[in-house]
Design an enzyme around this catalytic site. Structure first.
Site, PDB file in Angstrom:
ATOM      1  N   CYS A 185      -8.794  -3.564  -6.346  1.00  0.00           N
ATOM      2  CA  CYS A 185      -8.619  -2.396  -5.998  1.00  0.00           C
ATOM      3  C   CYS A 185      -8.483  -1.481  -7.172  1.00  0.00           C
ATOM      4  O   CYS A 185      -9.081  -1.869  -8.094  1.00  0.00           O
ATOM      5  CB  CYS A 185      -7.140  -2.571  -5.407  1.00  0.00           C
ATOM      6  SG  CYS A 185      -5.765  -2.580  -6.588  1.00  0.00           S
ATOM      7  N   ASP A 232      -4.232   3.446  -0.178  1.00  0.00           N
ATOM      8  CA  ASP A 232      -3.460   3.562  -1.278  1.00  0.00           C
ATOM      9  C   ASP A 232      -2.155   4.056  -1.316  1.00  0.00           C
ATOM     10  O   ASP A 232      -2.026   5.137  -0.915  1.00  0.00           O
ATOM     11  CB  ASP A 232      -4.393   4.208  -2.463  1.00  0.00           C
ATOM     12  CG  ASP A 232      -3.935   4.079  -3.922  1.00  0.00           C
ATOM     13  OD1 ASP A 232      -2.645   3.322  -4.019  1.00  0.00           O
ATOM     14  OD2 ASP A 232      -4.414   4.479  -4.765  1.00  0.00           O
ATOM     15  N   ARG A 276      -2.247  -2.840  -4.234  1.00  0.00           N
ATOM     16  CA  ARG A 276      -2.748  -3.322  -3.014  1.00  0.00           C
ATOM     17  C   ARG A 276      -3.359  -4.967  -3.603  1.00  0.00           C
ATOM     18  O   ARG A 276      -3.077  -5.802  -2.581  1.00  0.00           O
ATOM     19  CB  ARG A 276      -3.811  -2.619  -2.824  1.00  0.00           C
ATOM     20  CG  ARG A 276      -3.651  -1.324  -1.860  1.00  0.00           C
ATOM     21  CD  ARG A 276      -4.505  -0.272  -1.560  1.00  0.00           C
ATOM     22  NE  ARG A 276      -5.175   0.099  -2.864  1.00  0.00           N
ATOM     23  CZ  ARG A 276      -6.189   1.109  -3.005  1.00  0.00           C
ATOM     24  NH1 ARG A 276      -6.863   1.273  -1.789  1.00  0.00           N
ATOM     25  NH2 ARG A 276      -6.664   1.426  -3.985  1.00  0.00           N
TER      26      ARG A 276
END
Ligand code: 4NP
Length: 147
Positions: free
Chosen positions: A3, A119, A9
């Protein structure tokens, strides 16, 4: 698992896939990193840790790192969370780019739709639960496909 920050994440994705691979008896080398170097050396975000813990997964030992070109050679598969991760990796790897190895993780569940894992960095805890649930389903699919 890649990410932007390797804080929210991808640490969850690494923890979930490692947990599920172990349960399935798969001897996979699973790792995560970020396209940026903003948080190198830091543990995962406290809300990622909290949500992982609530689901029986301990990610507290992970430390943030930045994706390196060599990772593309070493790993068989690289999963990214969103389209900007994909573009950033492509730019980072330059002439060494191997398109067959890199995929948006949600394309495992929704082939060809290029959906993104949002996000959660700027939001509250609910976003982390939502991300966990998406990643859990995607990781289940990855394991299922390997059988
Ligand atoms: P991640 O979230 O890519 O899921 O780890 C972010 C973490 C940090 C930042 C952006 C996104 N940041 O700008 O520092």
């Amino acid at each position: 698992m890649v990410c932007l920050g390797n804080i929210c994440r991808s640490p969850l994705a690494e923890g979930i896939l490692r947990h599920k691979a172990a349960d399935a008896g798969l001897d996979w080398v699973i790792h995560s990193s970020g396209t940026s170097g903003f948080h190198i050396g830091e543990p995962p975000h406290h809300l990622s840790q909290k949500v992982a813990n609530a689901n029986g997964i301990d990610i507290s030992g992970q430390r943030c790192g930045q994706f390196r070109k060599e990772d593309l050679r070493f790993y068989d598969k690289i999963y990214v969370m969103d389209r900007s991760n994909y573009t950033d990796l492509n730019r980072l790897c330059g002439a060494d780019w191997v398109p067959e190895k890199v995929a948006l993780i949600l394309n495992e569940l929704y082939p060809g739709e290029d959906r993104e894992v949002p996000d959660p960095w700027y939001g509250g805890e609910a976003g982390y639960h939502e991300v966990f649930s998406m990643l859990e389903k995607a990781c289940e699919k990855i394991i299922e496909k390997s059988k």
